[in-house]
Enzyme design. Structure first.
Site, PDB file in Angstrom:
ATOM      1  N   CYS A 161     -16.996   3.077 -17.467  1.00 19.14           N
ATOM      2  CA  CYS A 161     -16.360   2.622 -16.171  1.00 19.14           C
ATOM      3  C   CYS A 161     -17.288   3.374 -15.123  1.00 19.14           C
ATOM      4  CB  CYS A 161     -14.956   2.571 -16.243  1.00 19.14           C
ATOM      5  SG  CYS A 161     -14.279   2.217 -14.537  1.00 19.14           S
TER       6      CYS A 161
ATOM      7  N   PHE B 183       8.090   4.981   5.806  1.00 18.02           N
ATOM      8  CA  PHE B 183       7.615   4.736   4.177  1.00 18.02           C
ATOM      9  C   PHE B 183       6.761   5.881   4.099  1.00 18.02           C
ATOM     10  CE2 PHE B 183       8.302   0.782   6.389  1.00 18.02           C
ATOM     11  CZ  PHE B 183       9.007  -0.147   5.554  1.00 18.02           C
TER      12      PHE B 183
ATOM     13  N   CYS C 248      -2.241  -1.602   3.868  1.00 14.65           N
ATOM     14  CA  CYS C 248      -3.107  -2.152   2.867  1.00 14.65           C
ATOM     15  C   CYS C 248      -3.265  -3.526   2.825  1.00 14.65           C
ATOM     16  CB  CYS C 248      -2.623  -1.550   1.600  1.00 14.65           C
ATOM     17  SG  CYS C 248      -0.959  -2.056   1.195  1.00 14.65           S
TER      18      CYS C 248
END
Length: 404
Positions: free
Chosen positions: A141, A268, A361
Site C-alpha cells: 500500500c 465538537f 469534512c
C-alpha cells in the site's frame, strides 16, 4: 457494449456521462465503452484517454477500494478538489478567496480501518474491493504510513486467534507516538483463554494498546498523541485527523483565522486537536459529545505545562446546542462531523462572536452552514482546502468568518 463520453467527475470520484451514467476510474474528456447495468458502466475499456490519466503509483489500485483517483494526475486532483469546494459554495450563492490546496504526501496515513477474515491457510487482510465485501490484499500500500503497515501482519494474526471463518474482523489501527493502537470489532467473545492469548500478542508485537469489542485487553504503553504542548491518550478507536500533515495544515489555518481576543470555545472539540494547541495563547472551553474524549482532553491539559486554562464539557451539540446567550467568547472554532452543525450554527449566527474558524469534512454541508452565517452578517473571508485523504474523493477544509 455501450460507448459514452465522460463529461465530469462526481462527488465520489466517478466519471459522469449524459444520462447520468456513472463510470468509475474514468476522467473528463475520455471516451469509454462498457456494459451498462442500470445507470452504471462496468467492465470499462478506455478508448480515448485523457491527457490527465497517469499510471497508478500502487500495484493494488485496480483491485483495492481504498483509493478512487490514482489514475489521475496530482495537479488534476488538486484542482478538482478545490473546484468541489467552489461549486458547493456557488450552489448557496457564495464565493470567496480559495487558497491553494495543501496535500498530504504518499504513505502518510496514520489511521485506517483494516478488514480481516480467517482462511484455511491463514488470514486475508486489507481493504474491501470497490463496491464489494471481498477483502483485497494491500501488502504494498502506498497510502498507509510505513509504521502503520506493520498492523497488517498483526491484524492477520489476531484474526486467526480470535476471528471466525463466517465473520469478519474490523480493526481501527492508529499510529500513536508510543506505537500501534488497535481497536478490533467482530471477534469471538472473550473468555479466559482468549484473553490470555491476546495479552501475549500485545507483548509479542509490542503494541501500545489492544481493545477487543470495546474491552481493553492490555495497555503496554499509553498510546498518546501530541497536540501542541499536551500529550493526550484518546479512547480506543477515537477520531483523529488522518495524517499528521493534514492536522498541521488545519491547525495552521485555524490559528490564522483567529486574530484577537483572550478566550475561545471549541465546538465538537474531540480529544483536543485544536483546543489544546490554542490554549498556548487563549483560555479555551472545549465541548464534545463523547464523554471519554472530553476526559482525555481534560487529562491532557492537566498534565501539560505552559497552557492557559482549559475547561471541558460533555454536550450533544446536535440536540442541545450552545445557545447564543452563552456564546460569550471572543472567537469560536467548530469542526462538526459530515452532517454539519445546523442547530449550532443557528445559535452562532445569533451570537456576537467576532471570529469563527470553521473546519469541515463535507463541502456541501459546510456551504449550507456558511450561507446561514453570511445571511446573519458574517463575511466568509477565505477557505483553505486540505487533502489529507490522498487519492480519494474526500475533501476537507478550514475557513474564516468575521462578523461585519
Amino acid at each position: 457494449m455501450s460507448q459514452i463520453d465522460i463529461q465530469r467527475l462526481g462527488l465520489h470520484g466517478d466519471g459522469i456521462a449524459d444520462g447520468p451514467i456513472f463510470a468509475p476510474l474514468t476522467l473528463p474528456g475520455e471516451t469509454v465503452e462498457g456494459e451498462l447495468e442500470g445507470n452504471r458502466l462496468k467492465n470499462i475499456r478506455v478508448l480515448t484517454p485523457s491527457d490527465q490519466r497517469v499510471k497508478a503509483p500502487c500495484r493494488h489500485f485496480k483491485s483495492c477500494g481504498g483509493c478512487q483517483l490514482q489514475h489521475a494526475a496530482d495537479g488534476f486532483v488538486a484542482d478538482w478538489k478545490v473546484d468541489v469546494v467552489r461549486q458547493a459554495l456557488a450552489a448557496q450563492g457564495l464565493e470567496t478567496d480559495l487558497r491553494p490546496i495543501v496535500t498530504s504526501p504518499a504513505q502518510s496515513r496514520r489511521r485506517a480501518v483494516i478488514s480481516a477474515r480467517r482462511t484455511k491457510k491463514g488470514a486475508l487482510v486489507g481493504f474491501h474491493a470497490r463496491a464489494s465485501d471481498v477483502i483485497a490484499d494491500i501488502s504494498d500500500c502506498q497510502l498507509l504510513h510505513p509504521d502503520l503497515m506493520r498492523a497488517l501482519e498483526i491484524v492477520g494474526a489476531l484474526s486467526q486467534i480470535g476471528g471466525s471463518r463466517k465473520g469478519e474482523l474490523s480493526a481501527t489501527v492508529t499510529l500513536s507516538d508510543a506505537g500501534l493502537d488497535l481497536s478490533v470489532k467482530g471477534g469471538r467473545p472473550l473468555d479466559g483463554a482468549l484473553l490470555a492469548r491476546m495479552a501475549q500478542e500485545v507483548e509479542r508485537h509490542k503494541l501500545a494498546r489492544l481493545t477487543w469489542d470495546g474491552e481493553v485487553i492490555a495497555t503496554r504503553i499509553a498510546p498518546y498523541q501530541t497536540f501542541g504542548k499536551a500529550r493526550v491518550v484518546p479512547p480506543p478507536g477515537a477520531f483523529l485527523q488522518a495524517t499528521k500533515e493534514g492536522e498541521e495544515a488545519l491547525l495552521a489555518s485555524v490559528r490564522s483565522a483567529i486574530t484577537q481576543g483572550d478566550s475561545g470555545v471549541d465546538l465538537f472539540a474531540g480529544s483536543g486537536t485544536f483546543t489544546l494547541p490554542l490554549a498556548e495563547s487563549y483560555m479555551m472551553h472545549g465541548i464534545e459529545g463523547e464523554k471519554s474524549m472530553v476526559k482525555a482532553m481534560d487529562a491532557g491539559w492537566r498534565m501539560a505545562t505552559g497552557l492557559k486554562k482549559v475547561t471541558a464539557e460533555t454536550r450533544d451539540l446536535f440536540r442541545n446546542p450552545l445557545i447564543a446567550e452563552d456564546l460569550r467568547y471572543d472567537f469560536a472554532v467548530i469542526d462538526p462531523p459530515r452532517a454539519g452543525a445546523e442547530a449550532q450554527v443557528a445559535e452562532l449566527a445569533k451570537s456576537q462572536i467576532s471570529e469563527i474558524a470553521y473546519v469541515s469534512c463535507n463541502p456541501v454541508t459546510f456551504a449550507r452552514d456558511a450561507a446561514v452565517l453570511v445571511q446573519a452578517g458574517y463575511a466568509l473571508e477565505w477557505v483553505q482546502t486540505v487533502d489529507q485523504f490522498r487519492w480519494s474523493s474526500h475533501v476537507e477544509l478550514a475557513s474564516r468568518f468575521v462578523r461585519k
